[in-house]
Write a protein that holds these residues in place. Structure first.
Motif: not given
Length: 208
Positions: A43-48, A55-58, A61-67
């Motif tokens: 959430g914080g990264g998407v807002i940023r 385009v939100p990194s989430a 880059s699919p790697v963010y969804l792994a966390a």
């Protein structure tokens, strides 16, 4: 792997764990845990990124969804440990706060924002996911808890990061040092119950 990506992924994981722990406390199912973990971690990264017009990194880059996925699985298999989870939840939240205030500030500086705006965006990145997590889980956001200094460590970390960047001293060592200071301040504030003054002076408060 770039330092910024490492810090971003670690922050995402720490916040995701805090979201999944809260979901377990609330009795959510595994899908609810995954959703709340993703909301807290991303959430914080998407807002940023939206504020920066990117385009939100989430989503880029699919790697963010792994966390969040790893966090949800980890909490699922550690249910017994999670039953006494208040301290772990707060510690993971503190870890995410320490990393995201740095990542958000640096990313804003890299795209050309001035130091003050960059620090503010760093704080927004740090507290945004946690606030969304708490609101969705129907819990009073820690950001507004008068018995807490939730945003203060993030403000300090973002401010130091902006100053260090402007002095051309930012490095992996500096980032780790700043994150350690923010994390330590957050944990100590929880341990000793530190808080900042109320929105109104004591003599200005009246009972309804």
């Amino acid at each position: 792997m770039p330092l910024g990506l490492v810090l971003d992924l670690l922050g995402t994981f720490f916040f995701a764990v805090s979201g999944c722990l809260l979901a377990a406390r609330r009795g959510f199912d595994i899908i609810g845990s995954l959703f709340l973990g993703a909301l807290a971690g991303l959430g914080g990264g998407v807002i940023r990124d939206l504020i920066l017009g990117e385009v939100p990194s989430a989503f880029d880059s699919p790697v963010y969804l792994a966390a969040p996925a790893v966090a949800a699985v980890m909490v699922f298999f550690l249910k017994r440990s999670v039953e006494r989870m208040r301290k772990p939840l707060l510690v993971f939240d503190a870890g995410g706060l320490a990393l995201f205030c740095i990542v958000g500030t640096v990313k804003a500086l890299e795209v050309g924002l001035n130091p003050i705006a960059s620090a503010l965006l760093g704080v927004t990145t740090a507290v945004g996911g946690g606030m969304l997590r708490d609101v969705v889980a129907n819990r009073e956001p820690q950001l507004f808890d008068p018995r807490d200094i939730y945003a203060v460590p993030a403000m300090l970390g973002a401010g130091i990061t902006a100053v260090v960047w402007q002095a051309d001293l930012y490095s992996p060592v500096a980032a780790v040092a700043i994150a350690t200071v923010v994390f330590g301040l957050r944990v100590l504030s929880l341990r000793f119950g530190w808080h900042i003054p109320h929105a109104s002076a004591p003599w200005q408060r009246y009972e309804d």
